[in-house]
Enzyme design. Structure first.
Site, mmCIF file in Angstrom:
data_model
loop_
_atom_site.group_PDB
_atom_site.id
_atom_site.type_symbol
_atom_site.label_atom_id
_atom_site.label_comp_id
_atom_site.label_asym_id
_atom_site.label_seq_id
_atom_site.Cartn_x
_atom_site.Cartn_y
_atom_site.Cartn_z
ATOM 1 N N GLU A 64 51.298 -24.563 17.546
ATOM 2 C CA GLU A 64 50.883 -22.900 17.910
ATOM 3 C C GLU A 64 49.083 -23.365 17.231
ATOM 4 O O GLU A 64 48.972 -23.219 16.148
ATOM 5 C CB GLU A 64 51.146 -22.301 17.205
ATOM 6 C CG GLU A 64 49.986 -20.755 16.906
ATOM 7 C CD GLU A 64 50.392 -19.681 16.429
ATOM 8 O OE1 GLU A 64 52.029 -19.824 15.320
ATOM 9 O OE2 GLU A 64 49.894 -18.869 16.475
ATOM 10 N N LYS B 56 51.732 -22.727 22.053
ATOM 11 C CA LYS B 56 51.165 -21.118 21.549
ATOM 12 C C LYS B 56 49.327 -21.374 21.409
ATOM 13 O O LYS B 56 49.039 -21.048 20.095
ATOM 14 C CB LYS B 56 51.955 -20.935 20.626
ATOM 15 C CG LYS B 56 51.532 -19.266 20.665
ATOM 16 C CD LYS B 56 52.399 -18.804 19.350
ATOM 17 C CE LYS B 56 52.275 -17.464 18.950
ATOM 18 N NZ LYS B 56 53.177 -16.580 18.217
HETATM 19 P P1 13P Z 1 49.748 -12.473 16.172
HETATM 20 O O1 13P Z 1 50.492 -12.035 18.083
HETATM 21 O O2 13P Z 1 49.636 -11.416 15.190
HETATM 22 O O3 13P Z 1 48.439 -13.297 16.690
HETATM 23 O O4 13P Z 1 50.999 -13.737 16.022
HETATM 24 C C1 13P Z 1 51.377 -14.555 16.196
HETATM 25 C C2 13P Z 1 52.031 -15.436 15.665
HETATM 26 O O5 13P Z 1 52.664 -15.602 15.570
HETATM 27 C C3 13P Z 1 50.838 -16.061 14.741
HETATM 28 O O6 13P Z 1 51.259 -17.068 13.530
#
Ligand code: 13P
Length: 341
Positions: free
Chosen positions: A177, A219
């Site tokens: 991510e 992600k």
């Molecule tokens: P949000 O969808 O609230 O941005 O959170 C996703 C997430 O896992 C952040 O690490």
């Protein structure tokens, strides 16, 4: 763990019409969410709230995996079943956030690097033992005057790739991510430039560290105008720019791309994903959601810490999950927002 087994887990996580429920807020983040609804952030309340989320009937119709926080994966539902076991039995793959948070990056004012590599091999082995089948590590990239820097992007990409290789070694699918933050007044063009450079750097490091592309999930954040940008790009523009950027940077052998919501409204996050599936462009990976706020918000606001509101809050979560499940297939319509939850 074979590459095939990782690939099969990754495919279950992002099966057609399904996405991920991010419910891995650290205790300080959970406190800021609970503060907004006037609920004390006690261990008991956190457990009750997370129980509410995972015991929502029918959730697995739209949710392929749920990301837990350390406290929750060690905990039991109110009925006494370990959270990971409950999820697996419901047909939802249990996962765990394993990074130790974004800390100030030395010599780079205003920028962060995510920590948590030390001792990670041992922590991963334990998480697998207690039921996790995938993991998450979040890096944050801030857009501002003179930032992000190459130093910040490279440090974060290197850590993401080292983490991903360790996760796969432990038989766990890594969610990689790299979040380009929505905060600021930047244009969508600037977001595109930063996201493209970040993703290119991340996949270069992933190749160097020998991460199996077939056994990971990306992600990313969407390519979107900053929240304070005076002229924010519309839904169609966000969808087009995001898909173009991903097609240019994400290898086709990655099985799934699951967006974070990152501060978008619930409806925006759903509409953007839906529009990406209606561009008439063939996508090589499953393109879906891994939202925390944009999935949980209505449930949290309905719950308000009161057991009497649990059923209504679960209806709200089910409804939001259903709309995002439809968006992941390009079948969402704004009129569905008004359907009885
Ligand atoms: P949000 O969808 O609230 O941005 O959170 C996703 C997430 O896992 C952040 O690490």
């Amino acid at each position: 763990m074979s590459k095939q087994a990782l690939e099969s887990t990754a495919k279950d996580m992002v099966a057609p019409g399904k996405g991920l429920l991010a419910m891995d807020e650290s205790s300080p983040t959970c406190k800021s969410r609970f503060d907004k609804i006037g609920v004390a952030c006690t261990e008991e309340n956190r457990r009750a709230y997370r129980d509410l989320l995972v015991t929502t009937k029918g959730l697995s119709e739209f949710i392929g995996g749920a990301i837990l926080f350390d406290e929750t994966i060690r905990d039991k539902t109110l009925a006494g079943t370990p959270f990971a076991t409950h999820l697996a039995k419901s047909g939802i793959v249990p996962g765990i956030k394993v990074d130790k948070g974004a800390k100030d990056l030395a010599a780079h004012p205003g920028e962060k690097v995510t920590e948590g590599l030390d001792g990670l091999r041992e922590r991963l082995a334990e998480y697998r033992e207690i039921g996790a089948r995938f993991t998450k590590w979040r890096a944050v990239i801030t857009i501002g005057k003179g930032i992000p820097t190459r130093g910040c992007i490279e440090a974060n990409a290197h850590a993401l790739a080292r983490y991903a290789a360790l996760a796969q070694e432990a038989g766990l699918v890594p969610i990689v991510e790299p979040e380009v933050l929505i905060n600021g007044d930047h244009t969508i063009e600037r977001c595109y430039e930063v996201t493209e450079y970040t993703l290119r750097t991340v996949f270069a490091e992933i190749a160097v560290q020998r991460v199996a592309l077939e056994g990971m999930v990306l992600k990313p954040s969407m390519v979107i105008s900053g929240l304070e940008c005076p002229q924010r790009a519309d839904v169609q523009e966000v969808a087009q720019q995001t898909v173009r950027c991903l097609l240019d940077t994400v290898p086709a052998s990655v099985p799934g791309v699951a967006f974070l919501s990152g501060g978008q409204s619930n409806e925006e996050a759903t509409a953007h994903l839906n529009a990406m599936h209606n561009l008439g462009v063939e996508l090589p990976w499953a393109l879906t959601f891994s939202y925390a706020r944009a999935l949980q918000q209505p449930a949290l606001e309905t719950w308000k810490g009161d057991a009497a509101n649990v059923a209504a809050a679960q209806k709200a979560l089910y409804h939001r999950a259903k709309l995002n499940g439809a968006a992941a297939l390009g079948r969402y319509k704004a009129s569905m927002e008004k359907e009885a939850a």
